[in-house]
Design a protein around this motif. Sequence first.
Motif, PDB file in Angstrom:
ATOM      1  N   VAL A 157       0.821  -1.217   0.000  1.00 17.78           N
ATOM      2  CA  VAL A 157       0.000   0.000   0.000  1.00 17.78           C
ATOM      3  C   VAL A 157       0.848   1.259   0.000  1.00 17.78           C
ATOM      4  N   LEU A 158       2.117   1.146   0.387  1.00 18.91           N
ATOM      5  CA  LEU A 158       3.035   2.281   0.357  1.00 18.91           C
ATOM      6  C   LEU A 158       4.453   1.771   0.519  1.00 18.91           C
ATOM      7  N   ALA A 159       5.369   2.317  -0.283  1.00 14.77           N
ATOM      8  CA  ALA A 159       6.804   2.105  -0.091  1.00 14.77           C
ATOM      9  C   ALA A 159       7.423   3.486   0.034  1.00 14.77           C
ATOM     10  N   ARG A 160       8.054   3.777   1.165  1.00 15.64           N
ATOM     11  CA  ARG A 160       8.491   5.143   1.486  1.00 15.64           C
ATOM     12  C   ARG A 160       9.961   5.182   1.875  1.00 15.64           C
ATOM     13  N   ILE A 161      10.680   6.152   1.334  1.00 15.32           N
ATOM     14  CA  ILE A 161      12.044   6.435   1.760  1.00 15.32           C
ATOM     15  C   ILE A 161      11.979   7.569   2.768  1.00 15.32           C
ATOM     16  N   ASP A 162      12.444   7.295   3.979  1.00 14.94           N
ATOM     17  CA  ASP A 162      12.361   8.281   5.058  1.00 14.94           C
ATOM     18  C   ASP A 162      13.472   7.970   6.059  1.00 14.94           C
ATOM     19  N   SER A 163      14.438   8.847   6.171  1.00 16.24           N
ATOM     20  CA  SER A 163      15.572   8.588   7.063  1.00 16.24           C
ATOM     21  C   SER A 163      15.147   8.490   8.522  1.00 16.24           C
ATOM     22  N   ARG A 164      13.957   9.019   8.853  1.00 13.89           N
ATOM     23  CA  ARG A 164      13.447   8.925  10.225  1.00 13.89           C
ATOM     24  C   ARG A 164      12.673   7.631  10.459  1.00 13.89           C
ATOM     25  N   LEU A 253       7.399  -3.415  -6.541  1.00 18.31           N
ATOM     26  CA  LEU A 253       6.987  -2.055  -6.236  1.00 18.31           C
ATOM     27  C   LEU A 253       6.823  -1.262  -7.528  1.00 18.31           C
ATOM     28  N   LYS A 254       5.835  -0.395  -7.546  1.00 24.14           N
ATOM     29  CA  LYS A 254       5.584   0.434  -8.725  1.00 24.14           C
ATOM     30  C   LYS A 254       5.877   1.910  -8.461  1.00 24.14           C
ATOM     31  N   THR A 255       5.707   2.326  -7.211  1.00 29.22           N
ATOM     32  CA  THR A 255       5.901   3.731  -6.850  1.00 29.22           C
ATOM     33  C   THR A 255       6.674   3.814  -5.547  1.00 29.22           C
ATOM     34  N   ILE A 256       7.588   4.764  -5.461  1.00 29.93           N
ATOM     35  CA  ILE A 256       8.314   5.038  -4.227  1.00 29.93           C
ATOM     36  C   ILE A 256       7.923   6.431  -3.738  1.00 29.93           C
ATOM     37  N   ASN A 257       7.410   6.489  -2.503  1.00 26.25           N
ATOM     38  CA  ASN A 257       7.144   7.770  -1.870  1.00 26.25           C
ATOM     39  C   ASN A 257       8.455   8.263  -1.243  1.00 26.25           C
ATOM     40  N   GLU A 289      14.973   3.965 -14.081  1.00 30.68           N
ATOM     41  CA  GLU A 289      15.216   3.055 -15.206  1.00 30.68           C
ATOM     42  C   GLU A 289      14.545   1.710 -15.002  1.00 30.68           C
ATOM     43  N   ALA A 290      14.338   1.334 -13.736  1.00 36.24           N
ATOM     44  CA  ALA A 290      13.652   0.071 -13.421  1.00 36.24           C
ATOM     45  C   ALA A 290      12.133   0.201 -13.560  1.00 36.24           C
ATOM     46  N   GLY A 291      11.661   1.399 -13.906  1.00 37.09           N
ATOM     47  CA  GLY A 291      10.235   1.586 -14.159  1.00 37.09           C
ATOM     48  C   GLY A 291       9.440   2.156 -12.999  1.00 37.09           C
ATOM     49  N   LEU A 292      10.106   2.593 -11.928  1.00 37.81           N
ATOM     50  CA  LEU A 292       9.366   3.113 -10.771  1.00 37.81           C
ATOM     51  C   LEU A 292       9.026   4.593 -10.947  1.00 37.81           C
ATOM     52  N   ASP A 293       7.873   4.959 -10.426  1.00 37.65           N
ATOM     53  CA  ASP A 293       7.467   6.356 -10.339  1.00 37.65           C
ATOM     54  C   ASP A 293       7.816   6.881  -8.952  1.00 37.65           C
ATOM     55  N   PHE A 294       7.934   8.199  -8.842  1.00 33.27           N
ATOM     56  CA  PHE A 294       8.266   8.825  -7.566  1.00 33.27           C
ATOM     57  C   PHE A 294       7.137   9.730  -7.103  1.00 33.27           C
ATOM     58  N   ASP A 295       6.787   9.561  -5.830  1.00 30.74           N
ATOM     59  CA  ASP A 295       5.750  10.370  -5.189  1.00 30.74           C
ATOM     60  C   ASP A 295       6.446  11.175  -4.093  1.00 30.74           C
TER      61      ASP A 295
END
Length: 324
Positions: A157-164, A253-257, A289-295
Amino acid sequence: MVGIILASHGDFAEGILQSGSMIFGDQENVKAVTLMPNEGPNDIKAKMKEAIASFGDQEEVLFLVDLWGGTPFNQANSLFEEYKDKWAVVSGLNLPMLIEAYASRLSMNTAREIATHIIGTAREGIKIRPEELEIAKATAPAPSRSNTGTPGKFKYVLARIDSRLLHGQVATAWTKATQPTRIIVVSDAVTKDELRKKLIQQAAPPGVKAHVVPVDQMIKLAKDDQHFGGQRALLLFENPQDALKVVEGGVPLKTINVGSMAHSPGKVQPNKVLAFSQEDIDTFIKLKEAGLDFDVRKVPNDSKGDMNEILKKSQDELNRLRQY
């Protein structure tokens, strides 16, 4: 006398301190610490340490924080670990709670005793009109979030990059928006840190399980089609490199938040919440390049940022730094 620290996002702690003084009078050994929009976890932790150092008795400290799982709670909780046989942390700060804490200090000498006592008053202070709405809520069936294993794979439902990692914005806003049954921190580094693992598990919102797994384990879990049917997974990555590893390992994964990336030496900061090294920029290019979108946004209600523009600005700044 038990020292009390009021901790919040923004000026709430300062405001409720003032309200408490209007009702109960000025109090000794009470400090308000705030996390402002331009500050990070280390800033509020330093404020907490400074407040504790000002107390006459540092053996008995009670933290009253605004939000379970938020940054003020997480930093209070990290300090609490060393003194958990003495100190106490209570979330959901409201004015009845604070007034009862002040009154309790007149007859109670320990933070844990006061913490136990004020919970009832804090809950009783939450009321509603018309009264029948409270009755209707009390009798309504609770929503079901099953964590039992059934055939099938995770739904992401969500994949998120967050250093916290797991903090207030994730534990509240994103959890409510995406309704996960599990929050999974994917990190080799955090897996080896028992204290961070424990704090992350404690910060999970009600009804949601929190886990910390290494990258290789996440790849294996993603391929398991026997135990995770109906499970809604929210994945948290401390950096884009770990996200790229799981994508290359087959996690669909399709999108990275992209929510927050902390600044450190060698990085440039194109906006208030994101900082990039050359490795970070290269990693995002590989993810694209791997096809992911960024949110690109901190919370669901924010407008989305343009990742291409952010990366270009970061690259230009890095190039300028190399010229000097």
